[in-house]
Motif scaffolding. Structure first.
Motif, PDB file in Angstrom:
ATOM      1  N   PRO A 188       0.809  -1.268   0.076  1.00 52.49           N
ATOM      2  CA  PRO A 188      -0.152  -0.158  -0.184  1.00 52.49           C
ATOM      3  C   PRO A 188       0.886   1.203   0.032  1.00 52.49           C
ATOM      4  O   PRO A 188       1.718   1.513   0.774  1.00 52.49           O
ATOM      5  N   VAL A 189       0.484   1.988  -0.972  1.00 51.53           N
ATOM      6  CA  VAL A 189       1.246   3.652  -0.948  1.00 51.53           C
ATOM      7  C   VAL A 189       0.260   4.539  -1.151  1.00 51.53           C
ATOM      8  O   VAL A 189      -0.736   4.356  -1.492  1.00 51.53           O
ATOM      9  N   GLY A 190       0.559   5.867  -0.990  1.00 45.50           N
ATOM     10  CA  GLY A 190      -0.082   6.946  -1.470  1.00 45.50           C
ATOM     11  C   GLY A 190      -0.777   7.378  -0.247  1.00 45.50           C
ATOM     12  O   GLY A 190      -0.478   7.043   0.888  1.00 45.50           O
ATOM     13  N   ALA A 191      -1.782   8.473  -0.596  1.00 44.64           N
ATOM     14  CA  ALA A 191      -2.628   9.162   0.612  1.00 44.64           C
ATOM     15  C   ALA A 191      -3.831   9.556   0.040  1.00 44.64           C
ATOM     16  O   ALA A 191      -3.830   9.810  -1.385  1.00 44.64           O
ATOM     17  N   HIS A 192      -4.855   9.880   0.786  1.00 43.79           N
ATOM     18  CA  HIS A 192      -6.165  10.436   0.525  1.00 43.79           C
ATOM     19  C   HIS A 192      -5.908  11.449  -0.251  1.00 43.79           C
ATOM     20  O   HIS A 192      -5.220  12.472   0.048  1.00 43.79           O
ATOM     21  N   VAL A 193      -6.596  11.949  -1.644  1.00 43.67           N
ATOM     22  CA  VAL A 193      -6.530  13.140  -2.078  1.00 43.67           C
ATOM     23  C   VAL A 193      -6.647  14.608  -1.530  1.00 43.67           C
ATOM     24  O   VAL A 193      -6.078  15.568  -1.739  1.00 43.67           O
ATOM     25  N   SER A 194      -7.329  14.212  -0.211  1.00 47.06           N
ATOM     26  CA  SER A 194      -7.290  15.729   0.554  1.00 47.06           C
ATOM     27  C   SER A 194      -6.133  15.980   1.067  1.00 47.06           C
ATOM     28  O   SER A 194      -5.889  17.321   1.591  1.00 47.06           O
ATOM     29  N   GLY A 195      -5.101  15.177   1.091  1.00 48.28           N
ATOM     30  CA  GLY A 195      -3.809  15.397   1.843  1.00 48.28           C
ATOM     31  C   GLY A 195      -4.181  15.470   3.309  1.00 48.28           C
ATOM     32  O   GLY A 195      -2.937  15.731   4.160  1.00 48.28           O
ATOM     33  N   LYS A 196      -5.050  15.174   3.945  1.00 46.71           N
ATOM     34  CA  LYS A 196      -5.175  15.038   5.397  1.00 46.71           C
ATOM     35  C   LYS A 196      -4.899  13.788   6.212  1.00 46.71           C
ATOM     36  O   LYS A 196      -4.542  13.810   7.390  1.00 46.71           O
ATOM     37  N   ILE A 197      -4.961  12.861   5.502  1.00 41.45           N
ATOM     38  CA  ILE A 197      -4.423  11.707   6.094  1.00 41.45           C
ATOM     39  C   ILE A 197      -3.438  10.725   4.977  1.00 41.45           C
ATOM     40  O   ILE A 197      -3.511  10.802   3.925  1.00 41.45           O
TER      41      ILE A 197
END
Ligand code: WQD
Length: 348
Positions: A188-197
Motif C-alpha cells: 500500500p502506498v499513497g494518501a487520500h486526495v485531501s492530503g489530510k491522512i
C-alpha cells in the motif's frame, strides 16, 4: 448506495487509526456504512481520526483500547450492534518483530483470538482480516495468484499473518456460521486526495515509500537502496505498489461480498503491475520537484527479489480492481507529506 440498497451497518474496525484503517473508514462512510472505530494507539495518533472526521463530516464512536482487553471489547459490543469486524490491528514493524516474539505473538495472535472469542459471545461471525502478501514468502511463481501455497516464510511479520490466517481458516472449518474474507495486501502506498491522512510510521520508516517521501520533504537525508544486483530491470527489488484508496475500496467490495455469505475466502489485493526501488524514488522526485538522493548498500537478508499480484480473482469475485497509476499515487503521497512534513500532530 448511500444506505438505500444496503441498510446502514455498524462496523467495528480494530486498528483503523492506522494507515490502511483510516483510509478504509473514509471509503466505508462514503459507501453509506456506519463505523465504530477502535485502536490501542500503539502505532497511530488520535489526530488521524480527527482528520477522518473532517474528510467525512462524521463523528464516529471511537474506543481507545486493546483487543487483548476482553472486558473492554465486551463493553463495545454491548454498546453497538456490530455487523462485521474489519481487523487491522496488530504490531507491524518487521525488524522489531524478530527481537520481541512474545510481544508480537501475544499482541497479534493472542489479540486476534481474544477478538474472535468476544465476537462469538455476541453472535458476530463476520470478519474481514487485513492480511499480507508477505505470507507468500519468496514466491514460487509470478504473478502471485491465490492458489500459490502459503507455508509461512522467513519473514516474521509474514509468518504471524500466516498463523492468523490458518487460525481463522480452522475456525471457519469447524464452525460454519463464520464468514471471513482474508485480504492479502501487496504494497500500500499513497494518501487520500485531501492530503489530510497518509502513512505516518512512528520513528524511522521501515518501508520504502514513507522513507522516500520523508527524504523528499527534507526530514531524512538520503535513501539507502538495499541491493542493486538483483535480476530485475534496474537491479533493485520489485514490488506491486497499490494505491491505499484503491485498497480501501477493496475492503468495501469485500464487505458487500461477505454480506451474501462466503465461508472463508482469500483475495490478493494488488495491481498486477510492478516497479523497482529507484523507479519509485524517481517518481516521487517528479511528483515533488524535490531531489531524493540515495546510496546503494548490500542486500537485506531474506529480502524478496520480486513480488507482484495476479489480482484477477478479486476482479472476478469482488468486482474490484485497482485503478490509480504510479504518477497519481506519488502526487497524492507528496500532497500528504508536504502538507504534513512531520506527520500527524501528537496532541492527544
Ligand atoms: C520495498 C522494496 C526493499 C526500504 C512490506 C511490509 C509490509 C507489507 C508489504 C502489508 C524492497 C526496498 C525499502 C528502504 C530499500 N504490507 N527498500 N530501502 O519489503 O515488500 O515489505 O510488504 O502487509 O508493509 O512487510 O516493502 O517497502 O519494506 O520494501 O531499498 O529504506 O524497497 O529492499 O525491495 P516489503 P518495503
Amino acid at each position: 448506495n448511500k444506505g438505500t440498497d444496503f441498510p446502514p451497518v455498524r462496523l467495528h474496525n480494530g486498528g483503523e487509526y492506522g494507515y490502511v484503517g483510516t483510509h478504509t473508514v473514509v471509503e466505508l462512510i462514503e459507501a453509506g456504512y456506519i463505523v465504530v472505530v477502535m485502536d490501542n494507539l500503539a502505532n497511530a495518533s488520535m489526530d488521524s481520526m480527527r482528520q477522518v472526521n473532517e474528510i467525512t463530516g462524521k463523528q464516529m464512536p471511537t474506543f481507545s483500547m486493546d483487543m487483548l482487553d476482553k472486558d473492554a471489547l465486551r463493553d463495545l459490543f454491548k454498546k453497538h450492534k456490530i455487523l462485521c469486524v474489519m481487523h487491522f490491528a496488530g504490531l507491524k514493524t518487521l525488524g522489531v518483530s524478530c527481537n520481541k516474539p512474545f510481544l508480537y505473538y501475544k499482541t497479534n495472535i493472542g489479540g486476534t483470538i481474544s477478538l474472535l472469542e468476544v465476537m462469538k459471545e455476541f453472535g458476530v461471525y463476520n470478519m474481514i482480516f487485513s492480511s499480507s502478501a508477505t505470507v507468500f514468502g519468496s514466491p514460487s511463481y509470478l504473478p502471485i495468484d491465490e492458489k500459490q501455497p502459503v507455508e509461512g516464510c522467513t519473514n516474521h511479520y509474514g509468518n504471524i499473518k500466516y498463523f492468523i490466517e490458518e487460525i481463522i481458516k480452522d475456525i471457519c472449518t469447524a464452525e460454519k456460521q463464520w464468514n471471513v474474507v482474508l485480504l492479502r495486501y501487496f504494497n500500500p502506498v499513497g494518501a487520500h486526495v485531501s492530503g489530510k491522512i497518509g502513512e505516518d510510521p512512528q520513528g524511522v520508516p521501515n518501508n520504502l515509500m514513507p522513507y522516500v517521501s520523508q527524504v523528499a520533504v527534507g526530514r531524512l537525508k538520503e535513501l539507502t537502496v538495499y541491493g542493486d544486483d538483483y535480476d530485475t530491470p534496474d537491479g533493485t527489488g520489485v514490488r506491486d505498489y497499490i494505491y491505499v484508496v484503491d485498497l480501501a475500496q477493496g475492503h468495501v467490495a469485500a464487505l458487500k461480498y461477505l454480506e451474501k455469505g462466503c465461508d472463508c475466502k482469500m483475495f490478493n489485493l494488488g495491481t498486477g503491475k510492478s516497479y523497482c526501488v529507484i523507479e519509485m524514488a524517481k517518481s516521487i522526485e517528479t511528483a515533488s520537484g524535490k531531489p531524493v538522493p540515495y546510496k546503494i548498500a548490500g542486500r537485506c537478508a531474506d529480502d524478496i527479489v520480486s513480488r507482484y499480484a495476479d489480482a484477477s480473482l478479486a476482479e472476478k469475485e469482488l468486482g474490484w480492481k485497482a485503478n490509480l497509476d504510479l504518477a497519481k499515487m506519488c502526487e497524492d503521497l507528496w500532497c500528504w507529506q508536504s502538507n504534513n512534513p512531520t506527520g500527524f500532530s501528537t496532541e492527544s
